[in-house]
Design an enzyme around this catalytic site. Structure first.
Site, PDB file in Angstrom:
ATOM      1  N   TYR A 142       0.848  -1.199   0.000  1.00 63.63           N
ATOM      2  CA  TYR A 142       0.000   0.000   0.000  1.00 63.63           C
ATOM      3  C   TYR A 142       0.885   1.251   0.000  1.00 63.63           C
ATOM      4  CZ  TYR A 142      -3.843   3.164   1.282  1.00 63.63           C
ATOM      5  OH  TYR A 142      -4.777   4.186   1.313  1.00 63.63           O
ATOM      6  N   ALA A 144       4.020   1.528  -0.953  1.00 67.48           N
ATOM      7  CA  ALA A 144       4.735   1.646  -2.240  1.00 67.48           C
ATOM      8  C   ALA A 144       3.807   2.200  -3.310  1.00 67.48           C
ATOM      9  CB  ALA A 144       5.287   0.285  -2.663  1.00 67.48           C
ATOM     10  N   LYS A 146       1.116   4.059  -2.961  1.00 66.79           N
ATOM     11  CA  LYS A 146       0.714   5.456  -2.721  1.00 66.79           C
ATOM     12  C   LYS A 146       1.901   6.422  -2.903  1.00 66.79           C
ATOM     13  CE  LYS A 146      -3.641   4.679  -1.996  1.00 66.79           C
ATOM     14  NZ  LYS A 146      -4.680   5.200  -2.882  1.00 66.79           N
TER      15      LYS A 146
HETATM   16  N1  NAD Z   1     -10.206   5.907   4.308  1.00 62.37           N
HETATM   17  C1  NAD Z   1      -8.998   6.363   4.594  1.00 62.37           C
HETATM   18  O1  NAD Z   1      -8.646   6.532   5.767  1.00 62.37           O
HETATM   19  C2  NAD Z   1      -8.038   6.727   3.484  1.00 62.37           C
HETATM   20  C3  NAD Z   1      -6.871   7.396   3.839  1.00 62.37           C
HETATM   21  C4  NAD Z   1      -5.961   7.744   2.838  1.00 62.37           C
HETATM   22  C5  NAD Z   1      -6.208   7.423   1.520  1.00 62.37           C
HETATM   23  N2  NAD Z   1      -7.345   6.751   1.193  1.00 62.37           N
HETATM   24  C6  NAD Z   1      -7.538   6.428  -0.240  1.00 62.37           C
HETATM   25  O2  NAD Z   1      -8.737   7.024  -0.678  1.00 62.37           O
HETATM   26  C7  NAD Z   1      -9.257   6.274  -1.774  1.00 62.37           C
HETATM   27  C8  NAD Z   1     -10.732   5.994  -1.508  1.00 62.37           C
HETATM   28  O3  NAD Z   1     -10.823   5.155  -0.355  1.00 62.37           O
HETATM   29  P1  NAD Z   1     -12.093   5.168   0.611  1.00 62.37           P
HETATM   30  O4  NAD Z   1     -11.614   5.468   1.956  1.00 62.37           O
HETATM   31  O5  NAD Z   1     -13.168   5.975   0.008  1.00 62.37           O
HETATM   32  O6  NAD Z   1     -12.431   3.612   0.613  1.00 62.37           O
HETATM   33  P2  NAD Z   1     -13.672   2.804   0.067  1.00 62.37           P
HETATM   34  O7  NAD Z   1     -13.346   1.380   0.284  1.00 62.37           O
HETATM   35  O8  NAD Z   1     -14.918   3.359   0.659  1.00 62.37           O
HETATM   36  O9  NAD Z   1     -13.681   3.153  -1.507  1.00 62.37           O
HETATM   37  C9  NAD Z   1     -12.765   2.567  -2.405  1.00 62.37           C
HETATM   38  C10 NAD Z   1     -13.547   2.197  -3.664  1.00 62.37           C
HETATM   39  O10 NAD Z   1     -12.647   1.592  -4.604  1.00 62.37           O
HETATM   40  C11 NAD Z   1     -13.361   0.519  -5.224  1.00 62.37           C
HETATM   41  N3  NAD Z   1     -12.445  -0.485  -5.765  1.00 62.37           N
HETATM   42  C12 NAD Z   1     -11.574  -1.266  -5.056  1.00 62.37           C
HETATM   43  N4  NAD Z   1     -10.968  -2.123  -5.876  1.00 62.37           N
HETATM   44  C13 NAD Z   1     -11.454  -1.887  -7.129  1.00 62.37           C
HETATM   45  C14 NAD Z   1     -11.234  -2.477  -8.396  1.00 62.37           C
HETATM   46  N5  NAD Z   1     -10.361  -3.498  -8.572  1.00 62.37           N
HETATM   47  N6  NAD Z   1     -11.913  -1.999  -9.471  1.00 62.37           N
HETATM   48  C15 NAD Z   1     -12.796  -0.974  -9.332  1.00 62.37           C
HETATM   49  N7  NAD Z   1     -13.060  -0.394  -8.143  1.00 62.37           N
HETATM   50  C16 NAD Z   1     -12.403  -0.847  -7.061  1.00 62.37           C
HETATM   51  C17 NAD Z   1     -14.208  -0.058  -4.088  1.00 62.37           C
HETATM   52  O11 NAD Z   1     -15.271  -0.872  -4.561  1.00 62.37           O
HETATM   53  C18 NAD Z   1     -14.672   1.195  -3.378  1.00 62.37           C
HETATM   54  O12 NAD Z   1     -15.889   1.674  -3.885  1.00 62.37           O
HETATM   55  C19 NAD Z   1      -8.405   5.008  -1.886  1.00 62.37           C
HETATM   56  O13 NAD Z   1      -7.472   5.174  -2.930  1.00 62.37           O
HETATM   57  C20 NAD Z   1      -7.689   4.962  -0.533  1.00 62.37           C
HETATM   58  O14 NAD Z   1      -6.459   4.302  -0.631  1.00 62.37           O
HETATM   59  C21 NAD Z   1      -8.275   6.407   2.138  1.00 62.37           C
END
Ligand code: NAD
Length: 247
Positions: A142, A144, A146
């Site tokens: 993860y 790497a 990001k």
């Molecule tokens: N929630 C946190 O604390 C946090 C912190 C930093 C960064 N992020 C990043 O923010 C972004 C959104 O995350 P979130 O918190 O909304 O999580 P989330 O799980 O609610 O949303 C992620 C979405 O990506 C979709 N997804 C996953 N794999 C997929 C695939 N192979 N094909 C198509 N869609 C796919 C999922 O179905 C989901 O709808 C991500 O890139 C995550 O790494 C989240």
């Protein structure tokens, strides 16, 4: 009315971004693997939201779904919010491969297809993470992936600068979404705690006094899409409520 592509659109941050764009009257091509929640999202604005149920690691499916879009539409913005996380040790190859394919390689494939359709002066925003700047134990894939998104952001910003297209990354820390709650569930079980209690503790530790919401992140993305951000490119915007500013 402008056209946007948003990935990871069915849940969390991606969903909040789609809803903020349709509130402004824009049209969104929304991608996600989660068909059920994508269908629910479409109900929010059926005429403005066009949904595509695809696994972003299936490159043929991406092409099949998006080639007609890029042939027929001019895009103003592409926002990539899909992503997965999973704890693993450095020797667990299959988890490494899955996270890198989902978070990183798919980003390059999506951008290779979509960038030619972005209009002059358009925008690309990638949702990286605070783990694009720092490390976390048992999260090497993860971290790497990001960190790598920040490299793509800088290189692509230079490639697209002649067309005045900006490319930026946002780096949230603790956002209250499905991803965070699922990540904390195992920790809560091991500690004999509940996820809501752990979320409350994390919120209290953040200098601004609460967890970050998906809407907070969408607000920062809206800024990067706005005329006010026209000269901001190749940047990493941390959204952490002051969490990383001291000890
Ligand atoms: N929630 C946190 O604390 C946090 C912190 C930093 C960064 N992020 C990043 O923010 C972004 C959104 O995350 P979130 O918190 O909304 O999580 P989330 O799980 O609610 O949303 C992620 C979405 O990506 C979709 N997804 C996953 N794999 C997929 C695939 N192979 N094909 C198509 N869609 C796919 C999922 O179905 C989901 O709808 C991500 O890139 C995550 O790494 C989240």
């Amino acid at each position: 009315m402008k056209n946007y592509v948003v990935s990871g659109a069915a849940n969390g941050i991606g969903k909040a971004i789609v809803l903020s764009l349709v509130r402004e009257g824009h049209q969104v091509f929304a991608l996600d693997i989660d068909e059920q929640n994508l269908n629910l999202l479409k109900l929010e604005a059926p005429k403005q939201i066009h949904t595509y149920t695809i696994d972003v690691t299936d490159f043929r499916a991406i092409e099949r779904a998006l080639l007609p879009v890029v042939k027929e539409q001019t895009l103003f913005g592409v926002i990539l919010s899909h992503g997965i996380d999973n704890e693993h040790t450095i020797s667990e190859n299959s988890i490494w491969d899955r996270i890198i394919a989902t978070n990183l390689t798919s980003t390059q494939r999506l951008l290779s297809l979509l960038c030619p359709a972005i209009s002059n002066g358009g925008r690309v925003v990638m949702i990286s993470s605070i783990l694009g700047k720092v490390g976390r134990k048992n999260n090497s894939a993860y971290c790497a992936s990001k960190h790598a998104l920040l490299g793509i952001t800088k290189a692509l910003a230079l490639e697209l600068a002649p067309q005045r297209i900006t490319v930026n990354a946002v780096l949230p820390s603790w956002v209250d979404t499905k991803m965070l709650r699922e990540g904390l569930a195992q920790q809560a079980r091991m500690m004999g705690n509940t996820v809501p209690l752990l979320l409350k503790r994390i919120g209290k530790r953040i200098p601004l006094g609460r967890l970050i919401s998906a809407e907070d992140v969408a607000g920062s993305v809206n800024f990067l899409l706005s005329p006010a951000a026209v000269m901001i490119t190749a940047q990493s915007l941390v959204i952490d409520g002051g969490d990383g500013c001291g000890v």
